[in-house]
Design a protein around this motif. Structure first.
Motif, PDB file in Angstrom:
ATOM      1  N   ASP A  13      52.518  59.222  -5.979  1.00  0.00           N
ATOM      2  CA  ASP A  13      53.172  59.847  -4.830  1.00  0.00           C
ATOM      3  C   ASP A  13      52.710  59.095  -3.584  1.00  0.00           C
ATOM      4  OD1 ASP A  13      54.156  61.402  -2.773  1.00  0.00           O
ATOM      5  OD2 ASP A  13      53.558  63.313  -3.670  1.00  0.00           O
ATOM      6  N   ILE A  14      53.626  58.385  -2.946  1.00  0.00           N
ATOM      7  CA  ILE A  14      53.258  57.602  -1.751  1.00  0.00           C
ATOM      8  C   ILE A  14      53.954  58.135  -0.496  1.00  0.00           C
ATOM      9  CG2 ILE A  14      52.711  55.515  -3.045  1.00  0.00           C
ATOM     10  CD1 ILE A  14      55.486  54.446  -2.326  1.00  0.00           C
ATOM     11  N   ASP A  15      54.563  59.317  -0.626  1.00  0.00           N
ATOM     12  CA  ASP A  15      55.234  59.944   0.518  1.00  0.00           C
ATOM     13  C   ASP A  15      54.264  60.923   1.183  1.00  0.00           C
ATOM     14  OD1 ASP A  15      57.025  60.880   2.374  1.00  0.00           O
ATOM     15  OD2 ASP A  15      58.073  62.205   0.962  1.00  0.00           O
ATOM     16  N   TYR A  16      53.383  60.401   2.011  1.00  0.00           N
ATOM     17  CA  TYR A  16      52.381  61.224   2.676  1.00  0.00           C
ATOM     18  C   TYR A  16      52.063  60.614   4.038  1.00  0.00           C
ATOM     19  CZ  TYR A  16      49.257  57.519   1.042  1.00  0.00           C
ATOM     20  OH  TYR A  16      48.678  56.300   0.794  1.00  0.00           O
ATOM     21  N   GLN A  17      51.297  61.345   4.825  1.00  0.00           N
ATOM     22  CA  GLN A  17      50.848  60.843   6.123  1.00  0.00           C
ATOM     23  C   GLN A  17      49.322  60.701   6.080  1.00  0.00           C
ATOM     24  OE1 GLN A  17      52.717  64.053   6.141  1.00  0.00           O
ATOM     25  NE2 GLN A  17      54.412  62.638   5.773  1.00  0.00           N
ATOM     26  N   GLY A  18      48.827  59.664   6.732  1.00  0.00           N
ATOM     27  CA  GLY A  18      47.391  59.431   6.756  1.00  0.00           C
ATOM     28  C   GLY A  18      47.025  58.140   6.054  1.00  0.00           C
ATOM     29  N   THR A  19      45.740  57.984   5.786  1.00  0.00           N
ATOM     30  CA  THR A  19      45.223  56.760   5.180  1.00  0.00           C
ATOM     31  C   THR A  19      44.553  57.080   3.845  1.00  0.00           C
ATOM     32  OG1 THR A  19      44.800  55.786   7.358  1.00  0.00           O
ATOM     33  CG2 THR A  19      43.617  54.828   5.492  1.00  0.00           C
ATOM     34  N   VAL A  20      44.972  56.354   2.799  1.00  0.00           N
ATOM     35  CA  VAL A  20      44.343  56.471   1.483  1.00  0.00           C
ATOM     36  C   VAL A  20      44.088  55.056   0.976  1.00  0.00           C
ATOM     37  CG1 VAL A  20      44.482  57.409  -0.850  1.00  0.00           C
ATOM     38  CG2 VAL A  20      45.592  58.618   1.028  1.00  0.00           C
ATOM     39  N   LEU A  21      42.810  54.700   0.829  1.00  0.00           N
ATOM     40  CA  LEU A  21      42.441  53.341   0.452  1.00  0.00           C
ATOM     41  C   LEU A  21      41.650  53.331  -0.849  1.00  0.00           C
ATOM     42  CD1 LEU A  21      41.077  52.035   3.900  1.00  0.00           C
ATOM     43  CD2 LEU A  21      43.436  51.914   3.052  1.00  0.00           C
ATOM     44  N   LEU A  22      41.878  52.304  -1.653  1.00  0.00           N
ATOM     45  CA  LEU A  22      41.069  52.020  -2.832  1.00  0.00           C
ATOM     46  C   LEU A  22      40.486  50.625  -2.642  1.00  0.00           C
ATOM     47  CD1 LEU A  22      40.023  52.688  -5.659  1.00  0.00           C
ATOM     48  CD2 LEU A  22      42.155  51.751  -6.592  1.00  0.00           C
ATOM     49  N   SER A  23      39.167  50.540  -2.586  1.00  0.00           N
ATOM     50  CA  SER A  23      38.483  49.275  -2.287  1.00  0.00           C
ATOM     51  C   SER A  23      39.022  48.660  -0.997  1.00  0.00           C
ATOM     52  CB  SER A  23      38.629  48.290  -3.454  1.00  0.00           C
ATOM     53  OG  SER A  23      37.995  48.782  -4.610  1.00  0.00           O
ATOM     54  N   LYS A  24      39.229  49.530  -0.002  1.00  0.00           N
ATOM     55  CA  LYS A  24      39.658  49.148   1.350  1.00  0.00           C
ATOM     56  C   LYS A  24      41.095  48.634   1.422  1.00  0.00           C
ATOM     57  CE  LYS A  24      34.918  48.151   2.796  1.00  0.00           C
ATOM     58  NZ  LYS A  24      33.983  47.191   3.417  1.00  0.00           N
ATOM     59  N   GLU A  25      41.855  48.800   0.329  1.00  0.00           N
ATOM     60  CA  GLU A  25      43.260  48.405   0.306  1.00  0.00           C
ATOM     61  C   GLU A  25      44.133  49.649   0.164  1.00  0.00           C
ATOM     62  OE1 GLU A  25      44.533  45.410   0.797  1.00  0.00           O
ATOM     63  OE2 GLU A  25      42.562  44.473   0.989  1.00  0.00           O
ATOM     64  N   PRO A  26      45.268  49.728   0.891  1.00  0.00           N
ATOM     65  CA  PRO A  26      46.147  50.897   0.776  1.00  0.00           C
ATOM     66  C   PRO A  26      46.672  51.075  -0.648  1.00  0.00           C
ATOM     67  CG  PRO A  26      46.739  49.554   2.676  1.00  0.00           C
ATOM     68  CD  PRO A  26      45.752  48.752   1.890  1.00  0.00           C
ATOM     69  N   ILE A  27      46.740  52.320  -1.082  1.00  0.00           N
ATOM     70  CA  ILE A  27      47.337  52.626  -2.388  1.00  0.00           C
ATOM     71  C   ILE A  27      48.845  52.744  -2.198  1.00  0.00           C
ATOM     72  CG2 ILE A  27      47.483  54.335  -4.249  1.00  0.00           C
ATOM     73  CD1 ILE A  27      44.544  55.009  -3.701  1.00  0.00           C
ATOM     74  N   THR A  28      49.574  51.816  -2.774  1.00  0.00           N
ATOM     75  CA  THR A  28      51.023  51.756  -2.567  1.00  0.00           C
ATOM     76  C   THR A  28      51.819  52.041  -3.833  1.00  0.00           C
ATOM     77  OG1 THR A  28      50.983  49.359  -2.940  1.00  0.00           O
ATOM     78  CG2 THR A  28      50.783  50.119  -0.665  1.00  0.00           C
ATOM     79  N   GLY A  29      51.141  52.320  -4.940  1.00  0.00           N
ATOM     80  CA  GLY A  29      51.842  52.594  -6.192  1.00  0.00           C
ATOM     81  C   GLY A  29      50.872  52.555  -7.351  1.00  0.00           C
ATOM     82  N   PRO A  30      51.359  52.859  -8.576  1.00  0.00           N
ATOM     83  CA  PRO A  30      50.495  52.817  -9.752  1.00  0.00           C
ATOM     84  C   PRO A  30      50.016  51.393 -10.016  1.00  0.00           C
ATOM     85  CG  PRO A  30      52.583  53.950 -10.202  1.00  0.00           C
ATOM     86  CD  PRO A  30      52.738  53.265  -8.887  1.00  0.00           C
ATOM     87  N   GLY A  31      48.930  51.266 -10.749  1.00  0.00           N
ATOM     88  CA  GLY A  31      48.417  49.946 -11.089  1.00  0.00           C
ATOM     89  C   GLY A  31      47.284  50.053 -12.090  1.00  0.00           C
TER      90      GLY A  31
END
Length: 258
Positions: free
Chosen positions: A59-77
């Motif tokens: 789910d990438i339809d949100y407001q705010g900041t969500v980072l994994l290892s300082k990179e934005p989470i933009t989809g599954p991986g």
């Protein structure tokens, strides 16, 4: 020295309904360190599963900041593993084939990795078994091994033991802790069970609903292995229960218009 692996700042998530917009998550701020075991608990409808789906990139339809290892989470991986309440195994594949997923078991490096995971989740001797031949706990161990196949940075678990009987659930908690202690994979585990949360976690994130927001983050500074009957465990459990009672009290005041 600890390394921050998950960063959540001012996370808001809304859903549209017939009654208007619903705040599923509101102003969530949370940092998770590499190798931590974090449990997330709260009443139904507080956004626990929604939070996991955002962290998984589902789910990438949100407001705010969500980072994994300082990179934005933009989809599954492959850097994110996800465990559901049900194992969701392919019934026509064996244990080792389910763990290998889309990778070729004929390749020596894949066979080696699958073998390591089978030993890690204690399923030696069941490599050729099919899901119908496994107990619920064994099937969930296959799902965990499959999620660990590509060495994800975080493992997200959405009430993975909720459908198991009490004895199997206790055993699976111990198996999961053993996996975590050996691999040190960062784990974020959603549960409704306070005892389970205290038994597993370094920290417990307590969410309240209306809107879904953080009530309290409780440090669990108890050594492993933990005994649920110990005085220290029961004191920590009481601390978490007290926070839940505050949530219930606030719900009453909202319902009564106080």
């Amino acid at each position: 020295m600890t390394t921050e692996i998950v960063t959540i700042k001012k996370l808001n998530k809304t859903f549209s309904s017939t009654k208007g917009k619903v705040n599923a998550l509101f102003n969530i701020n949370l940092d998770i360190q590499e190798g931590e075991f974090v449990t997330v608990i709260g009443p139904s409808g507080c956004g626990k599963s929604t939070l996991l789906k955002i962290l998984a990139g589902l789910d990438i339809d949100y407001q705010g900041t969500v980072l994994l290892s300082k990179e934005p989470i933009t989809g599954p991986g492959i850097d994110k593993g996800f465990i559901f309440q049900e194992p969701r195994l392919f019934p026509w594949l064996t244990v080792e084939q389910n763990i290998a997923a889309d990778l070729d078991l004929k390749k020596s490096e894949v066979r080696k990795r699958v073998g390591e995971l089978i030993r890690l989740v204690k399923l030696n001797g069941f490599e050729k078994a099919y899901p119908r031949e496994l107990s619920g706990g064994m099937a969930q161990r296959v799902a965990i091994a499959r999620a660990l196949l590509r060495n994800p940075k975080i493992l997200l678990l959405d009430e993975p033991f909720g459908a198991l009987d009490a004895f199997t659930r206790t055993h699976m908690q111990e198996v999961l802790l053993d996996i975590w202690e050996k691999n040190k994979t960062t784990m974020i585990f959603v549960t409704h069970d306070i005892d389970e949360a205290v038994f597993l976690a370094n920290r417990i994130v307590i969410l309240r609903s209306r809107p879904g927001s953080i009530q309290k983050v409780v440090e669990v500074d108890l050594p492993y292995p933990r005994k649920k009957s110990s005085e220290a465990f029961q004191q920590k459990r009481i601390q978490v229960v007290d926070e839940f009672e505050k949530i219930e009290e606030s719900r009453f005041f909202i319902q009564e218009g106080i």
